[in-house]
Design a protein around this motif. Structure first.
Motif, PDB file in Angstrom:
ATOM      1  N   GLN A 204       0.890  -1.158  -0.089  1.00 44.89           N
ATOM      2  CA  GLN A 204       0.203   0.160  -0.230  1.00 44.89           C
ATOM      3  C   GLN A 204       0.692   1.385  -0.082  1.00 44.89           C
ATOM      4  O   GLN A 204       0.674   2.166  -0.614  1.00 44.89           O
ATOM      5  CB  GLN A 204      -0.858  -0.066   1.106  1.00 44.89           C
ATOM      6  CG  GLN A 204      -1.957  -1.093   1.224  1.00 44.89           C
ATOM      7  CD  GLN A 204      -3.130  -0.950   0.066  1.00 44.89           C
ATOM      8  OE1 GLN A 204      -2.635  -0.794  -1.039  1.00 44.89           O
ATOM      9  NE2 GLN A 204      -4.212  -1.183   0.546  1.00 44.89           N
TER      10      GLN A 204
ATOM     11  N   VAL B  86      -8.940   7.971  -8.352  1.00 44.48           N
ATOM     12  CA  VAL B  86      -9.753   6.678  -8.550  1.00 44.48           C
ATOM     13  C   VAL B  86      -8.940   5.687  -8.752  1.00 44.48           C
ATOM     14  O   VAL B  86      -9.090   4.300  -8.392  1.00 44.48           O
ATOM     15  CB  VAL B  86     -10.684   6.990  -9.597  1.00 44.48           C
ATOM     16  CG1 VAL B  86     -11.488   5.733 -10.290  1.00 44.48           C
ATOM     17  CG2 VAL B  86     -11.961   8.097  -9.258  1.00 44.48           C
ATOM     18  N   ALA B  87      -7.893   5.599  -9.492  1.00 42.05           N
ATOM     19  CA  ALA B  87      -7.059   4.789  -9.783  1.00 42.05           C
ATOM     20  C   ALA B  87      -6.286   4.255  -8.651  1.00 42.05           C
ATOM     21  O   ALA B  87      -6.266   2.956  -8.425  1.00 42.05           O
ATOM     22  CB  ALA B  87      -5.866   5.161 -10.829  1.00 42.05           C
TER      23      ALA B  87
ATOM     24  N   VAL C 176      -7.662   4.194  -5.538  1.00 40.22           N
ATOM     25  CA  VAL C 176      -8.418   3.491  -4.686  1.00 40.22           C
ATOM     26  C   VAL C 176      -8.985   2.219  -5.236  1.00 40.22           C
ATOM     27  O   VAL C 176      -8.746   1.310  -4.309  1.00 40.22           O
ATOM     28  CB  VAL C 176      -9.932   4.413  -4.647  1.00 40.22           C
ATOM     29  CG1 VAL C 176     -11.066   3.467  -3.880  1.00 40.22           C
ATOM     30  CG2 VAL C 176      -9.713   5.714  -3.795  1.00 40.22           C
ATOM     31  N   ARG C 177      -9.034   2.182  -6.678  1.00 40.99           N
ATOM     32  CA  ARG C 177      -9.053   0.685  -7.158  1.00 40.99           C
ATOM     33  C   ARG C 177      -8.004  -0.081  -6.949  1.00 40.99           C
ATOM     34  O   ARG C 177      -8.100  -1.341  -6.480  1.00 40.99           O
ATOM     35  CB  ARG C 177      -9.204   0.957  -8.701  1.00 40.99           C
ATOM     36  CG  ARG C 177     -10.678   1.478  -9.014  1.00 40.99           C
ATOM     37  CD  ARG C 177     -11.093   1.353 -10.397  1.00 40.99           C
ATOM     38  NE  ARG C 177     -12.233   2.023 -10.759  1.00 40.99           N
ATOM     39  CZ  ARG C 177     -12.843   2.227 -11.833  1.00 40.99           C
ATOM     40  NH1 ARG C 177     -12.083   1.874 -12.819  1.00 40.99           N
ATOM     41  NH2 ARG C 177     -13.940   2.598 -12.109  1.00 40.99           N
ATOM     42  N   ALA C 178      -6.775   0.205  -7.008  1.00 42.50           N
ATOM     43  CA  ALA C 178      -5.503  -0.494  -6.861  1.00 42.50           C
ATOM     44  C   ALA C 178      -5.244  -0.616  -5.297  1.00 42.50           C
ATOM     45  O   ALA C 178      -4.993  -2.095  -5.102  1.00 42.50           O
ATOM     46  CB  ALA C 178      -4.233   0.172  -7.401  1.00 42.50           C
TER      47      ALA C 178
ATOM     48  N   GLY D 114      -7.832  -1.216  -3.277  1.00 39.38           N
ATOM     49  CA  GLY D 114      -8.798  -2.457  -2.930  1.00 39.38           C
ATOM     50  C   GLY D 114      -8.501  -3.551  -3.584  1.00 39.38           C
ATOM     51  O   GLY D 114      -8.661  -4.497  -2.912  1.00 39.38           O
ATOM     52  N   ARG D 115      -7.703  -3.372  -4.578  1.00 36.30           N
ATOM     53  CA  ARG D 115      -7.283  -4.790  -5.142  1.00 36.30           C
ATOM     54  C   ARG D 115      -6.157  -5.558  -4.259  1.00 36.30           C
ATOM     55  O   ARG D 115      -6.121  -6.718  -4.008  1.00 36.30           O
ATOM     56  CB  ARG D 115      -6.775  -4.717  -6.751  1.00 36.30           C
ATOM     57  CG  ARG D 115      -6.457  -5.774  -7.552  1.00 36.30           C
ATOM     58  CD  ARG D 115      -6.176  -5.433  -9.013  1.00 36.30           C
ATOM     59  NE  ARG D 115      -5.490  -4.211  -9.146  1.00 36.30           N
ATOM     60  CZ  ARG D 115      -5.927  -3.097  -9.710  1.00 36.30           C
ATOM     61  NH1 ARG D 115      -7.214  -3.140 -10.165  1.00 36.30           N
ATOM     62  NH2 ARG D 115      -5.096  -2.173  -9.974  1.00 36.30           N
TER      63      ARG D 115
ATOM     64  N   GLN E 216      -7.985  -6.859  -1.342  1.00 40.84           N
ATOM     65  CA  GLN E 216      -8.814  -8.188  -1.678  1.00 40.84           C
ATOM     66  C   GLN E 216      -7.846  -9.347  -1.787  1.00 40.84           C
ATOM     67  O   GLN E 216      -7.929 -10.241  -1.361  1.00 40.84           O
ATOM     68  CB  GLN E 216      -9.614  -7.757  -2.912  1.00 40.84           C
ATOM     69  CG  GLN E 216     -10.477  -9.098  -3.263  1.00 40.84           C
ATOM     70  CD  GLN E 216     -11.365  -9.222  -2.240  1.00 40.84           C
ATOM     71  OE1 GLN E 216     -12.098  -8.176  -1.799  1.00 40.84           O
ATOM     72  NE2 GLN E 216     -11.678 -10.693  -1.712  1.00 40.84           N
TER      73      GLN E 216
END
Length: 121
Positions: free
Chosen positions: A43, A99-100, A102-104, A106-107, A110
């Motif tokens: 992160q 946005v990129a 937050v998506r990364a 989250g990935r 996950q």
């Protein structure tokens, strides 16, 4: 008459590894701590990459006026082009990078959750 026999099968190695991994994270063993540190490192690396992108994109704007001084004096609807770039064009860039990120992030989370979760992948 007794009920029919039921065959009990132990967990497979893969399933046992996943459950053990979850226990190691929950009990904060050395392996679990290493896994959490790995997530934190991933992160942090992602955040530093995204911050670098923002600094480069926004930081290169003043270089535009050094390379092309006419761009610094140009006017659009009575307002200087530098103000349009800083006040209008910078925000979509920040939104896309956000946005990129937050998506990364989250990935990353996950993938970590899949690693420690006791569900079958």
């Amino acid at each position: 008459m007794p009920p029919p026999r039921e065959r009990v099968v132990l967990a497979t190695r893969r399933g046992a590894r996943i459950v053990r991994t979850r226990v190691e994270v929950e009990e904060q063993t050395a392996v679990g701590e290493a896994m959490v540190r790995g997530l934190i490192r991933a992160q942090l690396a992602l955040a530093l990459r995204m911050a670098t992108v923002v600094v480069l994109l926004v930081g290169l704007i003043p270089l535009l006026w050094v390379v092309a001084p006419a761009a610094g004096t140009a006017r659009l609807w009575g307002v200087g082009v530098p103000w349009w770039i800083l006040a209008v064009a910078a925000y979509p860039v920040l939104l896309v990078v956000g946005v990129a990120f937050v998506r990364a992030a989250g990935r990353n989370e996950q993938e970590f959750a899949d690693l420690v979760d006791d569900r079958w992948p």
